[in-house]
Design a protein around this motif. Structure first.
Motif, PDB file in Angstrom:
ATOM      1  N   ARG A 134      -9.934   8.251  -0.592  1.00  0.00           N
ATOM      2  CA  ARG A 134      -8.832   7.523   0.036  1.00  0.00           C
ATOM      3  C   ARG A 134      -8.763   7.834   1.536  1.00  0.00           C
ATOM      4  NH1 ARG A 134      -7.493   3.452  -3.339  1.00  0.00           N
ATOM      5  NH2 ARG A 134      -6.919   4.214  -5.417  1.00  0.00           N
ATOM      6  N   ILE A 135      -8.003   7.025   2.257  1.00  0.00           N
ATOM      7  CA  ILE A 135      -7.696   7.354   3.643  1.00  0.00           C
ATOM      8  C   ILE A 135      -6.902   8.657   3.655  1.00  0.00           C
ATOM      9  CG2 ILE A 135      -6.418   6.616   5.707  1.00  0.00           C
ATOM     10  CD1 ILE A 135      -6.847   3.715   4.716  1.00  0.00           C
ATOM     11  N   ILE A 136      -7.185   9.507   4.641  1.00  0.00           N
ATOM     12  CA  ILE A 136      -6.469  10.770   4.772  1.00  0.00           C
ATOM     13  C   ILE A 136      -5.631  10.715   6.051  1.00  0.00           C
ATOM     14  CG2 ILE A 136      -6.658  13.275   4.830  1.00  0.00           C
ATOM     15  CD1 ILE A 136      -7.906  11.930   2.349  1.00  0.00           C
ATOM     16  N   ASN A 137      -4.352  11.019   5.932  1.00  0.00           N
ATOM     17  CA  ASN A 137      -3.486  11.137   7.107  1.00  0.00           C
ATOM     18  C   ASN A 137      -3.123  12.606   7.279  1.00  0.00           C
ATOM     19  OD1 ASN A 137      -1.829  10.440   9.302  1.00  0.00           O
ATOM     20  ND2 ASN A 137      -0.031  10.385   7.989  1.00  0.00           N
ATOM     21  N   ILE A 138      -3.575  13.206   8.363  1.00  0.00           N
ATOM     22  CA  ILE A 138      -3.310  14.616   8.621  1.00  0.00           C
ATOM     23  C   ILE A 138      -2.237  14.716   9.699  1.00  0.00           C
ATOM     24  CG2 ILE A 138      -4.296  16.852   9.204  1.00  0.00           C
ATOM     25  CD1 ILE A 138      -7.067  15.704   8.622  1.00  0.00           C
ATOM     26  N   LYS A 139      -1.132  15.343   9.371  1.00  0.00           N
ATOM     27  CA  LYS A 139      -0.067  15.528  10.349  1.00  0.00           C
ATOM     28  C   LYS A 139      -0.362  16.774  11.192  1.00  0.00           C
ATOM     29  CE  LYS A 139       3.983  13.987   9.297  1.00  0.00           C
ATOM     30  NZ  LYS A 139       5.349  13.809   8.726  1.00  0.00           N
ATOM     31  N   LYS A 140      -0.203  16.636  12.484  1.00  0.00           N
ATOM     32  CA  LYS A 140      -0.484  17.744  13.397  1.00  0.00           C
ATOM     33  C   LYS A 140       0.551  18.848  13.222  1.00  0.00           C
ATOM     34  CE  LYS A 140       0.651  17.634  17.749  1.00  0.00           C
ATOM     35  NZ  LYS A 140       1.470  18.891  17.747  1.00  0.00           N
ATOM     36  N   ALA A 141       0.062  20.055  13.071  1.00  0.00           N
ATOM     37  CA  ALA A 141       0.980  21.186  12.902  1.00  0.00           C
ATOM     38  C   ALA A 141       1.830  21.386  14.145  1.00  0.00           C
ATOM     39  CB  ALA A 141       0.188  22.457  12.611  1.00  0.00           C
ATOM     40  N   GLN A 142       3.025  21.896  13.918  1.00  0.00           N
ATOM     41  CA  GLN A 142       3.949  22.171  15.015  1.00  0.00           C
ATOM     42  C   GLN A 142       3.428  23.282  15.927  1.00  0.00           C
ATOM     43  OE1 GLN A 142       4.530  21.925  11.774  1.00  0.00           O
ATOM     44  NE2 GLN A 142       6.598  21.211  11.294  1.00  0.00           N
ATOM     45  N   ARG A 155       0.846  -1.187   0.000  1.00  0.00           N
ATOM     46  CA  ARG A 155       0.000   0.000   0.000  1.00  0.00           C
ATOM     47  C   ARG A 155       0.886   1.243   0.000  1.00  0.00           C
ATOM     48  NH1 ARG A 155      -4.447   0.366   4.337  1.00  0.00           N
ATOM     49  NH2 ARG A 155      -2.868  -0.434   5.786  1.00  0.00           N
ATOM     50  N   LEU A 156       0.361   2.338  -0.521  1.00  0.00           N
ATOM     51  CA  LEU A 156       1.158   3.544  -0.727  1.00  0.00           C
ATOM     52  C   LEU A 156       0.599   4.743   0.028  1.00  0.00           C
ATOM     53  CD1 LEU A 156       1.543   3.365  -4.627  1.00  0.00           C
ATOM     54  CD2 LEU A 156       3.177   2.526  -2.928  1.00  0.00           C
ATOM     55  N   LEU A 157       1.521   5.612   0.459  1.00  0.00           N
ATOM     56  CA  LEU A 157       1.171   6.901   1.058  1.00  0.00           C
ATOM     57  C   LEU A 157       2.094   7.956   0.478  1.00  0.00           C
ATOM     58  CD1 LEU A 157       0.561   7.782   4.795  1.00  0.00           C
ATOM     59  CD2 LEU A 157       2.318   9.011   3.509  1.00  0.00           C
ATOM     60  N   THR A 158       1.526   9.093   0.109  1.00  0.00           N
ATOM     61  CA  THR A 158       2.330  10.249  -0.274  1.00  0.00           C
ATOM     62  C   THR A 158       1.585  11.506   0.105  1.00  0.00           C
ATOM     63  OG1 THR A 158       3.776  11.118  -2.030  1.00  0.00           O
ATOM     64  CG2 THR A 158       1.498  10.662  -2.641  1.00  0.00           C
ATOM     65  N   ASP A 159       2.309  12.622   0.139  1.00  0.00           N
ATOM     66  CA  ASP A 159       1.699  13.877   0.572  1.00  0.00           C
ATOM     67  C   ASP A 159       1.439  14.802  -0.612  1.00  0.00           C
ATOM     68  OD1 ASP A 159       4.455  13.839   0.367  1.00  0.00           O
ATOM     69  OD2 ASP A 159       4.817  15.157   2.061  1.00  0.00           O
ATOM     70  N   ILE A 160       0.451  15.665  -0.418  1.00  0.00           N
ATOM     71  CA  ILE A 160       0.117  16.679  -1.413  1.00  0.00           C
ATOM     72  C   ILE A 160       0.258  18.048  -0.763  1.00  0.00           C
ATOM     73  CG2 ILE A 160      -1.410  15.164  -2.728  1.00  0.00           C
ATOM     74  CD1 ILE A 160      -3.795  16.580  -1.374  1.00  0.00           C
ATOM     75  N   VAL A 179      -9.897   8.831   8.607  1.00  0.00           N
ATOM     76  CA  VAL A 179      -8.883   9.863   8.782  1.00  0.00           C
ATOM     77  C   VAL A 179      -7.946   9.451   9.903  1.00  0.00           C
ATOM     78  CG1 VAL A 179      -8.418  12.280   9.332  1.00  0.00           C
ATOM     79  CG2 VAL A 179     -10.463  11.680   8.003  1.00  0.00           C
ATOM     80  N   TRP A 180      -6.636   9.514   9.631  1.00  0.00           N
ATOM     81  CA  TRP A 180      -5.620   9.290  10.656  1.00  0.00           C
ATOM     82  C   TRP A 180      -5.036  10.636  11.056  1.00  0.00           C
ATOM     83  CZ3 TRP A 180      -2.330   5.345   7.384  1.00  0.00           C
ATOM     84  CH2 TRP A 180      -3.108   4.205   7.087  1.00  0.00           C
ATOM     85  N   THR A 186      -3.373  12.119  -7.389  1.00  0.00           N
ATOM     86  CA  THR A 186      -2.695  11.348  -6.347  1.00  0.00           C
ATOM     87  C   THR A 186      -3.605  10.249  -5.824  1.00  0.00           C
ATOM     88  OG1 THR A 186      -1.344  13.253  -5.720  1.00  0.00           O
ATOM     89  CG2 THR A 186      -1.575  11.494  -4.094  1.00  0.00           C
ATOM     90  N   GLY A 187      -4.875  10.569  -5.633  1.00  0.00           N
ATOM     91  CA  GLY A 187      -5.831   9.589  -5.129  1.00  0.00           C
ATOM     92  C   GLY A 187      -6.063   8.422  -6.070  1.00  0.00           C
ATOM     93  N   GLU A 188      -5.731   8.595  -7.350  1.00  0.00           N
ATOM     94  CA  GLU A 188      -5.876   7.500  -8.305  1.00  0.00           C
ATOM     95  C   GLU A 188      -4.781   6.454  -8.151  1.00  0.00           C
ATOM     96  OE1 GLU A 188      -6.000   9.207 -12.163  1.00  0.00           O
ATOM     97  OE2 GLU A 188      -7.886  10.278 -11.832  1.00  0.00           O
ATOM     98  N   VAL A 189      -3.701   6.812  -7.437  1.00  0.00           N
ATOM     99  CA  VAL A 189      -2.543   5.923  -7.333  1.00  0.00           C
ATOM    100  C   VAL A 189      -2.343   5.395  -5.914  1.00  0.00           C
ATOM    101  CG1 VAL A 189      -0.021   5.797  -7.574  1.00  0.00           C
ATOM    102  CG2 VAL A 189      -1.382   7.043  -9.280  1.00  0.00           C
ATOM    103  N   VAL A 190      -2.429   6.263  -4.921  1.00  0.00           N
ATOM    104  CA  VAL A 190      -2.054   5.875  -3.565  1.00  0.00           C
ATOM    105  C   VAL A 190      -3.276   5.464  -2.740  1.00  0.00           C
ATOM    106  CG1 VAL A 190      -0.103   7.464  -3.670  1.00  0.00           C
ATOM    107  CG2 VAL A 190      -2.208   8.184  -2.518  1.00  0.00           C
ATOM    108  N   ASP A 191      -2.995   4.803  -1.640  1.00  0.00           N
ATOM    109  CA  ASP A 191      -4.052   4.357  -0.726  1.00  0.00           C
ATOM    110  C   ASP A 191      -4.309   5.366   0.386  1.00  0.00           C
ATOM    111  OD1 ASP A 191      -4.313   1.315  -1.617  1.00  0.00           O
ATOM    112  OD2 ASP A 191      -2.191   1.815  -1.571  1.00  0.00           O
ATOM    113  N   VAL A 192      -3.283   6.151   0.709  1.00  0.00           N
ATOM    114  CA  VAL A 192      -3.393   7.143   1.774  1.00  0.00           C
ATOM    115  C   VAL A 192      -2.845   8.469   1.263  1.00  0.00           C
ATOM    116  CG1 VAL A 192      -2.842   7.723   4.165  1.00  0.00           C
ATOM    117  CG2 VAL A 192      -2.976   5.311   3.473  1.00  0.00           C
ATOM    118  N   VAL A 193      -3.668   9.507   1.334  1.00  0.00           N
ATOM    119  CA  VAL A 193      -3.251  10.859   0.959  1.00  0.00           C
ATOM    120  C   VAL A 193      -2.887  11.603   2.232  1.00  0.00           C
ATOM    121  CG1 VAL A 193      -3.926  13.033  -0.112  1.00  0.00           C
ATOM    122  CG2 VAL A 193      -4.765  10.867  -1.057  1.00  0.00           C
TER     123      VAL A 193
END
Length: 246
Positions: free
Chosen positions: A114-122, A72-77, A144-145, A86-93
């Motif tokens: 797709r599954i969304i992974n949101i990184k918490k801002a600093q 499975r793939l994850l990349t950021d936008i 959502v992660w 991006t959503g056409e290729v990866v499993d997690v945006v």
């Protein structure tokens, strides 16, 4: 839940080396490690820093990894228009930390299905991450992660308040610890610095606070990496770290 891969797509050979090791670790541990790599590092410190192959070429290289290794793939936008292709290729945006409040970006990512992974801002607390999560869910995201990656501490430093993990678990079942970005030393000269020796301890501490997943940027020769060299974990150490948390 395990996420691992190089910070940025440097070349196809690097992707193959890392993917082969992740396949081996999946067999060894019975895990399902999500392969991570960025097609563009749009937030580099210097204009002259390596950014990656770009959207079109980068997505093709990630698709090749999935076809060859079944990972499975994850990349950021970084911009809304990147979400659909991006959503056409990866499993997690993935939504980068500095952009986690960008409404249009969250909405576009949610619409991919797709599954969304949101990184918490600093600059945000764990409790404040309820709002980016709600933006994505109300825009159609099914899962959502949220990912903890430390908070700014003065100039050029991060600290991790592990209470953020429990705070986010109060409103989502999926909280991941970014064990490598959390050891960064931001804006340390023309590139971001860091101290990778703390990565294993970050994983163990996060587990004690209830994290449900772990994020590791890895590289066979981190000091030669073209992005985040100082905080990436050597690929040959990933086995021991995973074993220690499992």
């Amino acid at each position: 839940m395990l996420i691992a891969g190089p910070c940025v797509i440097e070349n196809a050979e690097l992707l193959d080396i890392v993917a082969q090791e992740l396949v081996r670790l999946n067999r060894e541990f019975g895990t399902d490690i999500v392969f991570k790599a960025s097609f563009d590092k749009a937030n580099r410190t210097s204009l002259h820093s390596f950014r990656g192959p770009g959207l079109e070429r980068g997505l093709q290289m990630l698709a090749d990894v999935k076809a060859k290794y079944g990972l499975r793939l994850l990349t950021d936008i970084h911009e809304s228009w990147q979400a659909a292709p991006t959503g056409e290729v990866v499993d997690v945006v993935q939504i980068p930390a500095f952009l986690c409040r960008q409404t249009d970006l969250l909405v576009a990512a949610a619409k991919t299905g797709r599954i969304i992974n949101i990184k918490k801002a600093q600059f945000l607390s764990g409790k404040a991450m309820r709002h980016p999560l709600e933006k994505a869910m109300e825009s159609g995201a099914k899962e959502v992660w949220l990912t903890e990656r430390g908070n700014s501490f003065g100039y050029g430093n991060l600290v991790v308040d592990f209470r953020n993990i429990d705070d986010m678990l109060q409103f989502t079942p999926h909280v991941i610890m970014d064990c490598t970005h959390s050891v960064q030393r931001p804006s340390d000269g023309a590139t971001t610095g860091g101290d990778r020796r703390f990565v294993p301890a970050m994983a163990k501490a996060a587990k004690a606070f209830g994290a449900t997943g772990y994020f590791f940027e890895v590289h066979p020769n981190p000091d030669e990496g073209l992005s985040d060299a100082a905080n990436m974990l050597p690929l040959n150490q990933l086995y021991d770290v995973i074993q220690s948390i499992l």
